[in-house]
Design a protein around this motif. Sequence first.
Motif, PDB file in Angstrom:
ATOM      1  N   ARG A   1       0.837  -1.186   0.000  1.00 51.15           N
ATOM      2  CA  ARG A   1       0.000   0.000   0.000  1.00 51.15           C
ATOM      3  C   ARG A   1       0.876   1.241   0.000  1.00 51.15           C
TER       4      ARG A   1
ATOM      5  N   THR B   1       0.044   4.691   1.162  1.00 49.17           N
ATOM      6  CA  THR B   1      -1.019   5.493   1.785  1.00 49.17           C
ATOM      7  C   THR B   1      -0.909   6.961   1.413  1.00 49.17           C
ATOM      8  N   SER B   2       0.299   7.429   1.104  1.00 48.13           N
ATOM      9  CA  SER B   2       0.437   8.830   0.702  1.00 48.13           C
ATOM     10  C   SER B   2      -0.303   9.082  -0.611  1.00 48.13           C
TER      11      SER B   2
ATOM     12  N   ASP C   1      -3.006   7.384  -1.564  1.00 44.76           N
ATOM     13  CA  ASP C   1      -4.427   7.399  -1.202  1.00 44.76           C
ATOM     14  C   ASP C   1      -4.840   8.790  -0.746  1.00 44.76           C
ATOM     15  N   SER C   2      -3.963   9.437   0.029  1.00 45.42           N
ATOM     16  CA  SER C   2      -4.264  10.783   0.513  1.00 45.42           C
ATOM     17  C   SER C   2      -4.340  11.778  -0.637  1.00 45.42           C
TER      18      SER C   2
ATOM     19  N   ARG D   1       5.682  12.968   2.202  1.00 42.88           N
ATOM     20  CA  ARG D   1       4.985  11.700   2.426  1.00 42.88           C
ATOM     21  C   ARG D   1       4.409  11.630   3.834  1.00 42.88           C
TER      22      ARG D   1
ATOM     23  N   GLU E   1       0.515  11.216   5.039  1.00 40.95           N
ATOM     24  CA  GLU E   1       0.126  10.042   5.831  1.00 40.95           C
ATOM     25  C   GLU E   1      -0.504  10.408   7.168  1.00 40.95           C
TER      26      GLU E   1
ATOM     27  N   ASP F   1      -3.379  11.094   9.757  1.00 42.44           N
ATOM     28  CA  ASP F   1      -4.620  10.315   9.894  1.00 42.44           C
ATOM     29  C   ASP F   1      -5.782  10.917   9.117  1.00 42.44           C
TER      30      ASP F   1
ATOM     31  N   GLN G   1      -5.381  10.384   5.405  1.00 42.24           N
ATOM     32  CA  GLN G   1      -5.649   8.992   5.057  1.00 42.24           C
ATOM     33  C   GLN G   1      -7.138   8.693   5.083  1.00 42.24           C
ATOM     34  N   TRP G   2      -7.837   9.248   6.064  1.00 41.10           N
ATOM     35  CA  TRP G   2      -9.289   9.046   6.140  1.00 41.10           C
ATOM     36  C   TRP G   2      -9.967   9.652   4.916  1.00 41.10           C
TER      37      TRP G   2
ATOM     38  N   ARG H   1      -9.516   7.366   2.093  1.00 43.35           N
ATOM     39  CA  ARG H   1     -10.373   6.171   2.119  1.00 43.35           C
ATOM     40  C   ARG H   1     -11.759   6.460   1.561  1.00 43.35           C
TER      41      ARG H   1
END
Length: 382
Positions: free
Chosen positions: A3, A5-6, A8-9, A292, A296, A298, A301-302, A305
């Motif tokens: 994954r 996650t950065s 995704d953000s 990054r 990342e 929280d 990241q939310w 999602r």
Amino acid sequence: MMRFTSLDSLRGIAALTVVLHHIFLTFPQAIVPVDLSSLSVWLDPVTYLRYSPLRTIVGGRPAVILFFALSGFVLALPFAVGRSTPYPSYLVKRFCRIYIPFAASIAFAAMLASLSPAGPIQGLSDWFNMKSWTEPVSIKLILSHLLMLGTPSSMDLNNVMWSLVHEMRISLFFPLIALFLLRARRIALPVFFMIWLLASAIVMLFRPDPLTRSLLDTAIYTLFFALGAQMAIDRTRITDIVSTLSRPALWSGLALAFTLFAVPPGLPGAELLYGLASIMVIAAALGNNGFRTALEHDRCQWLGRISYSLYLFHLPVLLFLFRWFYGEIHPALIIAASLAIIVPVAALAYKSVEVPSMALGRRLGAALAPETGKVRQSSGVS
């Protein structure tokens, strides 16, 4: 699978930008011609949202090009690490991931449209009055949307679906894109650029019918999926290069990307500049620890999602509230109420639609490729 996650953000930030873009387009000041030689025009803050780098904050098309590049990156990762999924398994998971939430958003939009006042709303923009909810809700209209034809009349209920039409089509043959990039590294991207150039020329010179235009647009946007896929293949080298950049060089690059995203979408080649800016931003998210780490956080990241649901469900809420309350209460209150409702709706849609549809895709995918599923489960890659 691994994954990032950065990234995704980044998708979450891009989705929020699309929300702001549609709020901005709701008002005539966002699109009416202005005389830029007039001093009074530059005293209006809206001018800076239209004609300065601040346009990036409300730029919808650049955000979608970034979506395409991010999708190409994520879809290419299994191929880049030698863990490609059998095509039937890949296809069913991709269908569940994209189509089921999309279909739910069409049902949601149809419900709100049927409960809203009909006809143009005086004082709002042509974009608001002519792009959405111009036809009575009917079974025929809903079915035309679910077919994902990509023509203007089949996107009336939820206009954001235009990008999902291309995403779904490109997903069908994306494994071929990834394999071509892996096996013909020197010529693959030039070939996709030539496809972009040829399809763009046909659109500009021949003005094709709506369905043909939509198919040509899919060919055009394939380039940006390919760019993202190439970044996934070269991610280690990109990370190494970016990690050596000084802080001033990195932030200068990000400032340039921010400026490129602000190029007006009607200019020739504007989407190529958005693609370049997307490459720069993704590279920074991969290779710079500070950038990054910020991505990342929280909350970022939310937001990442729920980004797909935020993208899918925000416009029907916005249209519904402005159709009911514009002229009755101050527009700023409608905007505040829209944002206050859109985010919880997106979070609810993520939990109640996206999560189950992804789980269904995994189950069906594992059923189609049980041996592959067992290997992945024991590999330790998440």
